[in-house]
Design a protein around this motif. Structure first.
Motif, PDB file in Angstrom:
ATOM      1  N   LEU A  67      -0.542  -9.040   3.752  1.00  0.00           N
ATOM      2  CA  LEU A  67       0.692  -8.293   3.523  1.00  0.00           C
ATOM      3  C   LEU A  67       1.884  -9.227   3.363  1.00  0.00           C
ATOM      4  O   LEU A  67       2.756  -9.014   2.507  1.00  0.00           O
ATOM      5  CB  LEU A  67       0.939  -7.336   4.695  1.00  0.00           C
ATOM      6  CG  LEU A  67       0.182  -5.999   4.659  1.00  0.00           C
ATOM      7  CD1 LEU A  67       0.390  -5.245   5.962  1.00  0.00           C
ATOM      8  CD2 LEU A  67       0.631  -5.158   3.476  1.00  0.00           C
ATOM      9  N   GLN A  68       1.895 -10.254   4.186  1.00  0.00           N
ATOM     10  CA  GLN A  68       3.000 -11.212   4.120  1.00  0.00           C
ATOM     11  C   GLN A  68       3.035 -11.933   2.777  1.00  0.00           C
ATOM     12  O   GLN A  68       4.110 -12.140   2.196  1.00  0.00           O
ATOM     13  CB  GLN A  68       2.868 -12.225   5.265  1.00  0.00           C
ATOM     14  CG  GLN A  68       3.946 -13.300   5.271  1.00  0.00           C
ATOM     15  CD  GLN A  68       3.735 -14.303   6.398  1.00  0.00           C
ATOM     16  OE1 GLN A  68       3.059 -14.013   7.382  1.00  0.00           O
ATOM     17  NE2 GLN A  68       4.307 -15.492   6.263  1.00  0.00           N
TER      18      GLN A  68
ATOM     19  N   LYS B 186      -7.676  -3.445   4.544  1.00  0.00           N
ATOM     20  CA  LYS B 186      -7.671  -4.751   3.864  1.00  0.00           C
ATOM     21  C   LYS B 186      -8.558  -4.724   2.622  1.00  0.00           C
ATOM     22  O   LYS B 186      -8.168  -5.202   1.550  1.00  0.00           O
ATOM     23  CB  LYS B 186      -8.118  -5.818   4.857  1.00  0.00           C
ATOM     24  CG  LYS B 186      -8.293  -7.207   4.294  1.00  0.00           C
ATOM     25  CD  LYS B 186      -8.764  -8.161   5.397  1.00  0.00           C
ATOM     26  CE  LYS B 186      -9.163  -9.506   4.824  1.00  0.00           C
ATOM     27  NZ  LYS B 186      -9.612 -10.456   5.877  1.00  0.00           N
TER      28      LYS B 186
ATOM     29  N   PRO C 295       0.815  -0.291   1.907  1.00  0.00           N
ATOM     30  CA  PRO C 295       0.623  -1.298   2.966  1.00  0.00           C
ATOM     31  C   PRO C 295      -0.123  -0.788   4.181  1.00  0.00           C
ATOM     32  O   PRO C 295      -0.597  -1.587   4.990  1.00  0.00           O
ATOM     33  CB  PRO C 295       2.067  -1.680   3.336  1.00  0.00           C
ATOM     34  CG  PRO C 295       2.914  -0.549   2.865  1.00  0.00           C
ATOM     35  CD  PRO C 295       2.239   0.005   1.658  1.00  0.00           C
ATOM     36  N   LYS C 296      -0.280   0.518   4.339  1.00  0.00           N
ATOM     37  CA  LYS C 296      -1.004   1.046   5.493  1.00  0.00           C
ATOM     38  C   LYS C 296      -2.505   1.199   5.213  1.00  0.00           C
ATOM     39  O   LYS C 296      -3.243   1.702   6.054  1.00  0.00           O
ATOM     40  CB  LYS C 296      -0.418   2.397   5.906  1.00  0.00           C
ATOM     41  CG  LYS C 296       0.986   2.283   6.494  1.00  0.00           C
ATOM     42  CD  LYS C 296       1.464   3.616   7.034  1.00  0.00           C
ATOM     43  CE  LYS C 296       2.849   3.467   7.667  1.00  0.00           C
ATOM     44  NZ  LYS C 296       3.342   4.762   8.212  1.00  0.00           N
TER      45      LYS C 296
ATOM     46  N   SER D  81       3.140  -8.787  -0.356  1.00  0.00           N
ATOM     47  CA  SER D  81       3.804  -7.515  -0.060  1.00  0.00           C
ATOM     48  C   SER D  81       4.318  -6.819  -1.318  1.00  0.00           C
ATOM     49  O   SER D  81       4.276  -5.593  -1.426  1.00  0.00           O
ATOM     50  CB  SER D  81       4.956  -7.748   0.918  1.00  0.00           C
ATOM     51  OG  SER D  81       5.874  -8.687   0.368  1.00  0.00           O
TER      52      SER D  81
ATOM     53  N   LYS E 152      -5.272  -9.374   7.867  1.00  0.00           N
ATOM     54  CA  LYS E 152      -4.613  -8.279   7.140  1.00  0.00           C
ATOM     55  C   LYS E 152      -3.102  -8.481   7.094  1.00  0.00           C
ATOM     56  O   LYS E 152      -2.471  -8.331   6.037  1.00  0.00           O
ATOM     57  CB  LYS E 152      -4.956  -6.955   7.817  1.00  0.00           C
ATOM     58  CG  LYS E 152      -4.295  -5.754   7.153  1.00  0.00           C
ATOM     59  CD  LYS E 152      -4.677  -4.455   7.869  1.00  0.00           C
ATOM     60  CE  LYS E 152      -3.957  -3.269   7.236  1.00  0.00           C
ATOM     61  NZ  LYS E 152      -4.292  -1.983   7.920  1.00  0.00           N
ATOM     62  N   ALA E 153      -2.505  -8.859   8.229  1.00  0.00           N
ATOM     63  CA  ALA E 153      -1.055  -9.049   8.280  1.00  0.00           C
ATOM     64  C   ALA E 153      -0.617 -10.193   7.366  1.00  0.00           C
ATOM     65  O   ALA E 153       0.462 -10.145   6.761  1.00  0.00           O
ATOM     66  CB  ALA E 153      -0.625  -9.319   9.718  1.00  0.00           C
ATOM     67  N   GLU E 154      -1.460 -11.212   7.251  1.00  0.00           N
ATOM     68  CA  GLU E 154      -1.119 -12.350   6.405  1.00  0.00           C
ATOM     69  C   GLU E 154      -1.207 -11.981   4.925  1.00  0.00           C
ATOM     70  O   GLU E 154      -0.418 -12.483   4.103  1.00  0.00           O
ATOM     71  CB  GLU E 154      -2.046 -13.520   6.731  1.00  0.00           C
ATOM     72  CG  GLU E 154      -1.817 -14.074   8.131  1.00  0.00           C
ATOM     73  CD  GLU E 154      -2.905 -15.041   8.558  1.00  0.00           C
ATOM     74  OE1 GLU E 154      -2.622 -15.922   9.392  1.00  0.00           O
ATOM     75  OE2 GLU E 154      -4.043 -14.916   8.062  1.00  0.00           O
TER      76      GLU E 154
END
Length: 550
Positions: free
Chosen positions: A111-112, A125, A121-122, A115, A107-109
């Protein structure tokens, strides 16, 4: 001391090599040029490289991030993968759809990398996938999607080839490479069967290709593809392999059942008509009746009555025929009254709500001199499996394809008994002279834990075995075993839940248990009728709970 197979860190590579050697020895005339090249080239790879390939083949999916590939015995992944990239068995530039990309990114990737394109963003996924797929419809390489990750992604290009090799070895695609590990760990122990030259399910290249297509068509059906198109493809397959013909018939039967469930009766009727799988004729009659085609249903049922395919079909016809004739204006036909059965009526407190009604009856009836065991189908099947072990595991052509089979492939075929008639006759002959007791006890010890389609090792204790051999007459065992052989699929289920022994008198009683609102199923009724016919002691126990609201 002999080394354990799993002590070798390359155990999985050894297992894979065992499959390749097996195929090279037994399927050399069936392998395609591509498969032969793979077998030859694979053996020339450095050990670490071949090990990496096998690790990837045995994992889920075909896309693997370099950072997720850590194996001490392989060492540097970048070095090990290089020959695979050169040969084209692994690719670094495979275009990925957004959906596939989501499967390999965290999930963080995501967003990266996206973005600027994600409004919330919250969110979860999965919430982002529809919008991103619409905005970025074109597939791209991993490095183009995620240039900031500085990560390598390896994609297998030979997974379909490895699946074909697995199919040839196992004869199916539901067994996988974990079978070797489970066997090495002793989780599953298989009977060692000698394999003759004809012991393979796929006899030629056409069989392999047809089996792959059958699997693909089944996946298409299960994923919701257009049914008429899938049926056309399946029906169009030219098959001269009886094993594959049966698999196709089973698939068509499953598709017909699906159509029946969703009330697509027209398609269901068409499928049942062209299907040779056991039970298709009974379902055809039932669907015709549901459609109001009573005359056609009666014609089919009358034809079936002349030569029922099984006791189950005959039982159904006894209900269907009078009903159809009545609906067509014929005179009422009195159905035969069921045979009177010994009945036990119990009112019991539900002392252990988590336990089944069978366990409550067992606890209530069991006594020191008259123990009760909850056996259901396990006891008679197990005794049969132990006595007839040589016949069941006879290495007949087309029965065993590989070393990880629980039983013969043709176990449920109509000619299973016929092909082994003399072998079963020799086994059952031991019931006539008393040898069966020693034979069953010796096999219980000698074959303990070996996989069998009949023996329930977790239920069959020494105490239960001794009481059964002491109290069950050989004549009754012979009746049961012969009935099993008449129709294994139908008759190895439906046996009474409990059995009570009186060891001092060497007698027994079987008990079918029915809780509140429960009724006898068709296969249970057939077993009860059979036991009464042969004067075997049996009772039906009806239970009511004594506690209000239980």
């Amino acid at each position: 001391m002999t080394a354990h197979p799993l002590d070798d860190p390359f155990y999985y590579l050894n297992n894979f090599m065992q499959v390749l050697d097996w195929l090279e020895h037994r399927y050399a005339d069936v392998l395609s040029v591509e498969e032969q090249s793979f077998l030859r080239d694979f053996k020339r790879l450095p050990r670490e490289t071949s090990a990496l390939l096998v690790r990837m083949v045995m994992r889920k999916g075909i896309h693997f991030r370099a950072s997720k590939l850590h194996y001490d015995e392989i060492g540097d992944i970048a070095t090990a993968v290089e020959p695979l990239l050169e040969m084209g068995w692994v690719d670094e530039h495979t275009p990925l759809s957004m959906e596939t990309l989501f499967e390999v990114l965290l999930k963080a990737e995501i967003l990266q990398c996206f973005s600027m394109a994600i409004d919330q963003p919250k969110g979860r996924k999965s919430d982002w996938l529809p919008a991103l797929s619409e905005r970025f419809p074109q597939a791209q390489r991993f490095t183009d999607w995620c240039p900031t990750l500085e990560e390598r992604l390896f994609s297998l290009t030979i997974m379909s080839l490895c699946d074909r090799l697995r199919l040839m070895f196992f004869g199916n695609l539901y067994q996988d490479w974990s079978e070797f590990v489970l066997a090495d760990l002793g989780v599953y122990i298989y009977e060692k069967v000698e394999f003759c030259a004809e012991s393979r399910g796929l006899r030629n290249r056409a069989d392999v290709d047809a089996c792959v297509l059958l699997h693909e068509y089944q996946q298409q059906f299960e994923s919701g593809a257009a049914l008429d198109e899938v049926v056309e493809r399946i029906s169009g397959l030219v098959l001269d392999n009886p094993w594959l013909q049966r698999r196709r018939a089973k698939l068509l039967f499953q598709m017909a059942q699906h159509c029946e469930r969703i009330a697509d009766f027209s398609t269901a009727l068409n499928l049942y008509r062209k299907c040779s799988y056991p039970g298709a004729r009974s379902r055809l009659i039932r669907v015709l009746e549901r459609c109001g085609e009573f005359q056609l249903a009666l014609e089919q049922a009358t034809l079936a009555e002349q030569a029922p395919e099984s006791a189950a079909e005959h039982q159904q016809l006894l209900r269907v025929l009078p009903r159809l004739r009545r609906k067509l204006g014929g005179p009422p036909i009195k159905r035969a009254s069921p045979r009177p059965m010994q009945r036990l009526d119990l009112q019991l407190p539900r002392s252990e709500p988590a336990l089944s009604v069978e366990f409550h009856v067992q606890a209530h009836l069991s006594q020191g001199m008259a123990p009760v065991h909850y056996v259901e189908n396990s006891l008679i099947n197990s005794l049969f499996g132990l006595l007839c072990w040589p016949a069941i595991f006879a290495p007949l052509p087309g029965a065993f394809f590989h070393p990880f089979q629980r039983g013969p492939v043709d176990l449920l075929n109509e000619d299973f008994h016929e092909r082994r008639a003399q072998l079963f006759q020799a086994c059952l002959a031991e019931l006539d002279d008393g040898r069966y007791r020693q034979t069953i006890r010796e096999r219980y010890t000698g074959k303990w834990g070996v996989q069998s389609p009949f023996v329930f090792w977790s239920v069959l204790s020494e105490e239960l075995l001794d009481q059964a051999l002491d109290c069950l007459p050989a004549e009754h065992l012979k009746h049961w075993f012969n009935r099993l052989l008449q129709d294994i699929k139908a008759n190895r289920a439906g046996m009474p839940d409990l059995i009570q022994f009186w060891p001092q008198e060497k007698t027994y009683r079987m008990i079918e248990v029915k809780g509140p609102g429960d009724r006898l199923q068709d296969n249970q009724v057939r077993w009860l009728e059979f036991c009464h016919e042969h004067q075997m002691p049996i009772a039906v126990c009806y239970v009511q709970w004594s506690e209000p609201g239980a």
